[in-house]
Motif scaffolding. Structure first.
Motif: not given
Lengths: 419, 419
Positions: A49-50, A53-54, A56-57, A69, B16, B20, B75-76, B79-80, B83-84
């Motif tokens: 799942r995590l 997400f990465c 998808e980002a 993440v 996501i 974005r 935390q998740i 990080g996301l 990245i975005a």
């Protein structure tokens, strides 16, 4: 008193009920007077799942942030197991990768453990606390979170066992040990009581997916006794030190080494075969094939250079991971002029069958038994590769199960009393 | 160049696509030449999921381990978002609570921020990087993860703004500002351009749930200019410094303070009324009521001691949070003999209505307008409490909406052009 590292995978951590079962198992080891560190994976599905997400980002995500993440999955289960242990009356606390710390290289998403600071942990263990450690994670010299690559929790467990000088590293997993071959193919497959590190490395890398390969290499280097056990044998199962799992040990621990010719038969359907026809038969030609593949970070496995044609050219056949086939074709076509091949033929309907055993070092005839056994069944061998303790052949995929079965019998591996 | 802290709640981080959109907003502030730190919440629902795991693992979970588990949500998302942002061409990195570090007290699950080390962050901001900071989390003096309590990300944002000496702390939320009252009840409610910290504290604690109360208190103490903005006005919305949100500021910034009598009307249905009948009318009797409640950590809000009965006893009425009613009854019944009451009557069908405004300091008649307005509609007042900038009354719950509407009109708060 023994020192034990226990490692539980994602299936064992999938939900609070299962985490409670894990806590009950840990409690029994503590009650037996052992000092225990537990290494945990994320809940089954959570890492996917995590990672999703990465991706998808951004398809080009920063591995440093990816690590932030995805390391959260094991952080969650380590806290939950500590809570479950306390609820079961067992003093416990979680130690995140940066808290010990577990020092790693800065190769984010595939870091290597460089050292584990044991100072705080020793104090905690001496005070009777169970240490709960998230697998898969560490910290680099810049203080950023790292992860070890998929399946890295096995490596975390072995590294922890080495740092703790643990008597044993028990890996609880979906299977109850290492078998002579895949029991779904050969019902008479036997569970191995012991297997050497070297054999396990060959069995793991050719398809017996029980342990992450890197963890076995580390165990070999550090001399960590690894035991593979089923996490599903219930709370009333015997204690781990008497459980009928598989011990992975050094050769010196296997007394009847000489009598055991072949330890196991592995198969791998995830290879693809590529043949380049009419490559000029001159020095440097073969190098020009493998350079673009290496540049694309593609692992070439089996290689055969056919007998040269009369016209001064030759066909070259090799295998790559099936997942890398498209990229391989792209890289080879881009270098077509330089390599000078005429056509590229590929085939994913192949399987690699390997017989593995440290015993073959002192026995001739292992390979010839393999070839004649397959030949008698009309199974054509497309490529061969060997190492000191392994012989692998490439065959047509449809014959995989047949080949495994006849070889299992031919090397005398069938259990006598199995179904 | 301005320094800005932007804070996004769980709804803005839910998936996501939304992350974005957040990245696009941050990019616009960066493109305008601002230095930006972004504080993020966990994805909507994630903290509830993690809290649920902890509760399921043990009703008496260790708050230290709870913090390890629940801090993973932010935390998740940090990080996301990093990245975005990078994918949008904005240099960015995440800074976890322990990495800066954000030092807090050791009151796990409800820690207070004690200081933020800005050294590494200043270097990063000066290099043009956006800092992405998980809200809600910190680290205590023992190096263990802490969290600030639910809604703590607002407090993280304000603390970060104070540490950065930011020009502005923009809180992006589900609503587009602070209104004179709940627009679902009063369609003619007006959005406030400015509101003072003190007013916001009263409005928040009595039911206008826009910002965590603690964050407003911290903003007041540190003089942080907080702006509440909608996260759903789209990418083509005006820049935050011209957006029609609500600024929360000190009184000195509100020029027409004197002309603005009442700023807003709040309502709160989460109170419960308790009446103890025939309590002995003697010194110490009232104290004996509130001691057991304080010992059970229950906040008593409004208190009325009725006129003494002829027989030397009195009735005492007070309110507690409805969620604490059962525990309150238990605590009071346990102390019944000591208190000496005859019966305990309770009622959850009550609502507290508050009129709030710093202007009332210099104007008499605010309370009497409230009482007469409600009286004209036949709404009975069960209890009254006042502060320097607030008058609250307790009424029957069924009259809540009517009371809010008539008071909104009576204090001249209705918008002229609203629907």
């Amino acid at each position: 008193m023994a020192r034990i590292v226990m490692k539980f995978g994602g299936t064992s951590m999938a939900g609070i009920e299962r985490i409670r079962s894990v806590a009950a198992r840990v409690k029994r080891e503590v009650a037996a007077g052992n000092q225990v560190a537990v290494v945990v994976s994320a809940m089954a599905g959570e890492t996917d799942r995590l990672v999703g997400f990465c991706r998808e980002a951004s398809s080009l995500y920063d591995p440093k942030e990816y690590d932030v993440v995805v390391s959260a999955g094991e952080q969650i289960t380590s806290g939950l197991l500590a809570i479950a242990l306390q609820a079961a009356g067992v003093p416990a606390r979680s130690w995140l990768g940066w808290q010990l710390p577990i020092a790693t290289s800065d190769a984010h998403a595939s870091a290597r453990i460089e050292g584990i600071d044991m100072a705080a942990l020793e104090t905690s263990l001496a005070a009777g606390e169970v240490a709960v450690i998230p697998g898969f994670q560490g910290i680099d010299a810049d203080g950023r979170v790292t992860t070890l690559g998929r399946g890295g929790s096995d490596t975390s467990a072995v590294a922890m066992a080495a740092a703790m000088k643990a008597d044993r590293c028990d890996i609880y997993t979906d299977v109850d040990g290492v078998y002579t071959t895949d029991p779904r193919i050969v019902p008479r497959a036997r569970k191995l009581k012991k297997v050497t590190y070297e054999e396990m490395l060959e069995l793991a890398s050719v398809g017996a997916k029980v342990l992450q390969t890197r963890s076995v290499g580390l165990a070999m280097k550090e001399g960590v006794r690894v035991q593979v056990l089923s996490s599903f044998t219930g709370e009333d199962a015997p204690m781990a030190d008497t459980l009928p799992g598989t011990m992975i040990v050094g050769e010196e621990e296997i007394a009847d080494m000489e009598s055991q010719l072949i330890t196991g038969i592995a198969h791998d359907k995830n290879e693809a075969k590529i043949t380049l026809t009419a490559v000029p038969d001159k020095p440097g030609a073969v190098a020009s094939i493998f350079e673009p593949l290496a540049a694309a970070n593609i692992n070439v496995d089996m290689i055969i250079q056919n007998i040269a044609h009369a016209a001064g050219s030759t066909d070259v056949t090799f295998t790559v991971p099936a997942a890398d086939l498209a990229r391989s074709i792209e890289a080879l076509n881009a270098a077509r002029e330089k390599i000078g091949f005429v056509s590229l033929v590929h085939d994913t309907r192949v399987a690699k069958i390997s017989v593995v055993g440290v015993g073959m070092r002192s026995h001739a005839g292992v390979a010839s038994t393999m070839f004649s056994t397959l030949g008698e069944r009309g199974i054509n061998i497309q490529a061969i590769s060997t190492s000191e303790i392994k012989v692998s052949v490439l065959i047509e995929e449809d014959y995989t199960e047949l080949a495994v079965r006849v070889l299992h019998t031919a090397y005398g591996l069938d259990a006598e009393d199995a179904a």
